[in-house]
Write a protein that holds these residues in place. Structure first.
Motif, PDB file in Angstrom:
ATOM      1  N   ALA A 212       1.023  -1.034  -0.161  1.00  0.00           N
ATOM      2  CA  ALA A 212       0.065  -0.142  -0.165  1.00  0.00           C
ATOM      3  C   ALA A 212       0.923   1.013  -0.086  1.00  0.00           C
ATOM      4  CB  ALA A 212      -1.323  -0.201   1.552  1.00  0.00           C
ATOM      5  N   GLY A 213       0.226   2.302  -0.991  1.00  0.00           N
ATOM      6  CA  GLY A 213       0.980   3.761  -0.659  1.00  0.00           C
ATOM      7  C   GLY A 213       1.689   3.617  -2.116  1.00  0.00           C
ATOM      8  N   GLY A 214       0.536   4.942  -2.895  1.00  0.00           N
ATOM      9  CA  GLY A 214       1.639   6.154  -3.579  1.00  0.00           C
ATOM     10  C   GLY A 214       0.634   5.373  -5.032  1.00  0.00           C
ATOM     11  N   VAL A 215      -0.148   4.597  -4.994  1.00  0.00           N
ATOM     12  CA  VAL A 215      -1.022   4.264  -6.134  1.00  0.00           C
ATOM     13  C   VAL A 215      -1.788   5.154  -6.426  1.00  0.00           C
ATOM     14  CG1 VAL A 215      -2.390   2.743  -7.632  1.00  0.00           C
ATOM     15  CG2 VAL A 215      -0.338   2.141  -5.646  1.00  0.00           C
ATOM     16  N   GLY A 216      -1.476   6.235  -7.927  1.00  0.00           N
ATOM     17  CA  GLY A 216      -2.555   7.037  -8.006  1.00  0.00           C
ATOM     18  C   GLY A 216      -3.005   6.812  -9.769  1.00  0.00           C
ATOM     19  N   SER A 217      -2.925   5.799 -10.346  1.00  0.00           N
ATOM     20  CA  SER A 217      -2.510   6.020 -11.019  1.00  0.00           C
ATOM     21  C   SER A 217      -2.878   3.963 -11.616  1.00  0.00           C
ATOM     22  CB  SER A 217      -2.032   7.026 -12.753  1.00  0.00           C
ATOM     23  OG  SER A 217      -0.517   6.763 -12.874  1.00  0.00           O
ATOM     24  N   PHE A 218      -3.099   4.409 -13.212  1.00  0.00           N
ATOM     25  CA  PHE A 218      -3.168   3.283 -13.852  1.00  0.00           C
ATOM     26  C   PHE A 218      -1.404   2.437 -13.957  1.00  0.00           C
ATOM     27  CE2 PHE A 218      -7.034   3.194 -14.379  1.00  0.00           C
ATOM     28  CZ  PHE A 218      -8.157   2.049 -13.814  1.00  0.00           C
ATOM     29  N   GLU A 219      -0.907   3.489 -14.228  1.00  0.00           N
ATOM     30  CA  GLU A 219       0.504   3.933 -14.950  1.00  0.00           C
ATOM     31  C   GLU A 219       1.195   2.528 -13.931  1.00  0.00           C
ATOM     32  OE1 GLU A 219      -1.245   6.294 -18.266  1.00  0.00           O
ATOM     33  OE2 GLU A 219      -1.409   6.272 -15.578  1.00  0.00           O
ATOM     34  N   ASP A 220       1.402   3.047 -12.287  1.00  0.00           N
ATOM     35  CA  ASP A 220       1.659   3.391 -10.929  1.00  0.00           C
ATOM     36  C   ASP A 220       0.944   1.633 -11.195  1.00  0.00           C
ATOM     37  OD1 ASP A 220       2.554   5.980 -10.420  1.00  0.00           O
ATOM     38  OD2 ASP A 220       0.388   6.067  -9.280  1.00  0.00           O
ATOM     39  N   LEU A 221       0.194   1.313 -11.327  1.00  0.00           N
ATOM     40  CA  LEU A 221      -0.326   0.035 -11.034  1.00  0.00           C
ATOM     41  C   LEU A 221       0.410  -0.972 -12.031  1.00  0.00           C
ATOM     42  CD1 LEU A 221      -3.971  -0.306 -10.978  1.00  0.00           C
ATOM     43  CD2 LEU A 221      -2.951  -0.804  -8.903  1.00  0.00           C
ATOM     44  N   GLN A 222       0.401  -0.596 -13.550  1.00  0.00           N
ATOM     45  CA  GLN A 222       1.595  -1.424 -14.305  1.00  0.00           C
ATOM     46  C   GLN A 222       2.827  -1.020 -13.584  1.00  0.00           C
ATOM     47  OE1 GLN A 222       0.779  -2.679 -16.245  1.00  0.00           O
ATOM     48  NE2 GLN A 222      -0.946  -2.337 -17.775  1.00  0.00           N
ATOM     49  N   ALA A 223       3.765  -0.159 -13.218  1.00  0.00           N
ATOM     50  CA  ALA A 223       4.778   0.101 -12.736  1.00  0.00           C
ATOM     51  C   ALA A 223       4.975  -1.092 -11.161  1.00  0.00           C
ATOM     52  CB  ALA A 223       5.040   1.735 -11.685  1.00  0.00           C
ATOM     53  N   LEU A 224       3.680  -1.152  -9.944  1.00  0.00           N
ATOM     54  CA  LEU A 224       3.802  -1.684  -9.762  1.00  0.00           C
ATOM     55  C   LEU A 224       3.867  -3.189  -9.941  1.00  0.00           C
ATOM     56  CD1 LEU A 224       3.939  -2.488  -5.992  1.00  0.00           C
ATOM     57  CD2 LEU A 224       1.554  -2.308  -6.414  1.00  0.00           C
ATOM     58  N   ARG A 225       3.089  -3.629 -10.657  1.00  0.00           N
ATOM     59  CA  ARG A 225       3.274  -4.814 -11.147  1.00  0.00           C
ATOM     60  C   ARG A 225       4.553  -5.688 -11.452  1.00  0.00           C
ATOM     61  NH1 ARG A 225      -1.260  -8.674 -13.492  1.00  0.00           N
ATOM     62  NH2 ARG A 225      -2.330  -6.734 -12.619  1.00  0.00           N
ATOM     63  N   LYS A 226       5.117  -4.829 -12.174  1.00  0.00           N
ATOM     64  CA  LYS A 226       6.758  -4.710 -13.317  1.00  0.00           C
ATOM     65  C   LYS A 226       7.203  -5.374 -11.375  1.00  0.00           C
ATOM     66  CE  LYS A 226      10.456  -3.151 -16.409  1.00  0.00           C
ATOM     67  NZ  LYS A 226      10.627  -1.597 -16.969  1.00  0.00           N
ATOM     68  N   ALA A 227       7.831  -4.310 -10.884  1.00  0.00           N
ATOM     69  CA  ALA A 227       9.224  -3.879  -9.830  1.00  0.00           C
ATOM     70  C   ALA A 227       8.715  -5.246  -9.056  1.00  0.00           C
ATOM     71  CB  ALA A 227       8.803  -2.721  -9.131  1.00  0.00           C
ATOM     72  N   GLY A 228       7.149  -5.784  -8.533  1.00  0.00           N
ATOM     73  CA  GLY A 228       6.589  -6.591  -8.099  1.00  0.00           C
ATOM     74  C   GLY A 228       6.750  -7.965  -8.520  1.00  0.00           C
ATOM     75  N   GLN A 229       6.867  -8.225  -9.422  1.00  0.00           N
ATOM     76  CA  GLN A 229       7.081  -9.566 -10.725  1.00  0.00           C
ATOM     77  C   GLN A 229       5.871 -10.003 -10.270  1.00  0.00           C
ATOM     78  OE1 GLN A 229      11.147 -11.729  -9.595  1.00  0.00           O
ATOM     79  NE2 GLN A 229      11.365 -10.024  -8.564  1.00  0.00           N
ATOM     80  N   ASP A 230       4.946  -9.142 -10.545  1.00  0.00           N
ATOM     81  CA  ASP A 230       3.405  -9.815 -10.540  1.00  0.00           C
ATOM     82  C   ASP A 230       2.459 -10.453  -8.686  1.00  0.00           C
ATOM     83  OD1 ASP A 230       0.879  -9.809 -12.070  1.00  0.00           O
ATOM     84  OD2 ASP A 230       1.049 -11.699 -12.997  1.00  0.00           O
ATOM     85  N   ARG A 231       4.209 -10.865  -7.810  1.00  0.00           N
ATOM     86  CA  ARG A 231       3.747 -11.075  -6.932  1.00  0.00           C
ATOM     87  C   ARG A 231       3.163 -10.771  -5.500  1.00  0.00           C
ATOM     88  NH1 ARG A 231      10.013 -14.430  -6.136  1.00  0.00           N
ATOM     89  NH2 ARG A 231      10.021 -15.024  -7.607  1.00  0.00           N
ATOM     90  N   VAL A 232       2.918  -9.443  -5.473  1.00  0.00           N
ATOM     91  CA  VAL A 232       2.825  -8.663  -4.313  1.00  0.00           C
ATOM     92  C   VAL A 232       0.735  -7.360  -4.713  1.00  0.00           C
ATOM     93  CG1 VAL A 232       3.053  -5.998  -3.702  1.00  0.00           C
ATOM     94  CG2 VAL A 232       4.832  -7.593  -4.749  1.00  0.00           C
ATOM     95  N   ASP A 233       0.103  -8.628  -4.080  1.00  0.00           N
ATOM     96  CA  ASP A 233      -1.487  -7.718  -4.114  1.00  0.00           C
ATOM     97  C   ASP A 233      -1.460  -5.951  -3.887  1.00  0.00           C
ATOM     98  OD1 ASP A 233      -1.892  -9.703  -4.794  1.00  0.00           O
ATOM     99  OD2 ASP A 233      -2.373 -10.676  -2.685  1.00  0.00           O
TER     100      ASP A 233
END
Length: 257
Positions: A212-233
């Motif tokens: 949790a923290g800082g998500v403000g756009s779908f681009e942020d979700l894509q960045a999280l998906r990439k950084a977290g290797q699709d393992r992080v909810d």
């Protein structure tokens, strides 16, 4: 990667706040949003959409004059969606079982398991005996200091000496079912994720973890998906239109489907 919804309760109301501004003294926080609906309203929305594993967080300490109002709101959410939500905030062995009986799937704990800035294993083991590993989530929310991320307690106000790193996750994963990690420095700002935290959690990836923290756009979700290797909810709070933000909750739900 799954979407985990949230219900944050402060001074008896559902709110979204800027995490780093929360203060126990005077029960103060800088608010992004204060809802006119009760917590049960949001719980029923999440239930209707089949979202599980969301968290209800009590943001007042038990010593606060607002705590009882905040607790009642939390119980309202659990009653509206039994078995669908986790609960955190002031959890200890004396009240943990009662929250599970009220409908929480898990209890979320931070401050009770730390003492003098370190993990206090005696307390952690007591909690495991009380509720069972399968019902326990450890909140390792963190803030950055001297170039490293450290676990913070007491509603993100106190730094511990425990670094958020793979060794810490390895040591503590034997005591819990999941981790919840707020990057508190960006919490509530909707200005982008903390990529270092997401990368650490994704690289580790040995049990369910919610960021949790800082998500403000779908681009942020894509960045999280990439950084977290699709393992992080992920949890999205202040940015959602449910809480006065610009991101469509409905589109988020569809995105994850």
């Amino acid at each position: 990667m799954r979407f985990r919804p949230c219900i944050d309760i402060h001074n008896g109301k559902v709110k979204q706040i800027i995490g780093g501004t929360l203060r126990d003294e005077g029960d103060m926080a800088r608010e992004n949003f204060v809802s006119g609906w009760d917590a049960g309203y949001y719980a029923k929305i999440y239930q209707a959409d089949g979202l599980t594993g969301g968290h209800v967080i009590l943001l007042n300490p038990t010593s606060s004059p607002y705590y009882e109002q905040t607790r009642k709101q939390a119980l309202c959410a659990l009653a509206a969606y039994p078995g669908g939500l986790q609960l955190g905030g002031g959890v200890n062995p004396e009240n943990a079982a009662a929250f599970l009986d009220a409908g929480a799937s898990h209890v979320i704990v931070t401050s009770y398991v730390f003492r003098d800035g370190q993990v206090y294993y005696k307390n952690l083991e007591r909690l495991v005996r009380e509720v069972g590993k399968s019902h326990l989530v450890l909140d390792l929310s963190c803030r950055k200091k001297d170039g490293d991320w450290y676990v913070v307690t007491d509603r993100w106000q106190k730094f511990t000496q425990v670094r958020l790193e793979e060794r810490t996750l390895d040591e503590l994963s034997g005591f819990c079912d999941e981790f919840l990690v707020h990057a508190a420095d960006v919490e509530g700002k909707s200005s982008g994720i903390a990529p270092e935290v997401a990368e650490l959690l994704g690289n580790w990836g040995k049990c369910p973890v919610t960021y949790a923290g800082g998500v403000g756009s779908f681009e942020d979700l894509q960045a999280l998906r990439k950084a977290g290797q699709d393992r992080v909810d992920v949890t999205v709070g202040s940015a959602l239109d449910l809480f006065g933000g610009p991101l469509s909750y409905r589109k988020i739900v569809e995105y994850f489907r």
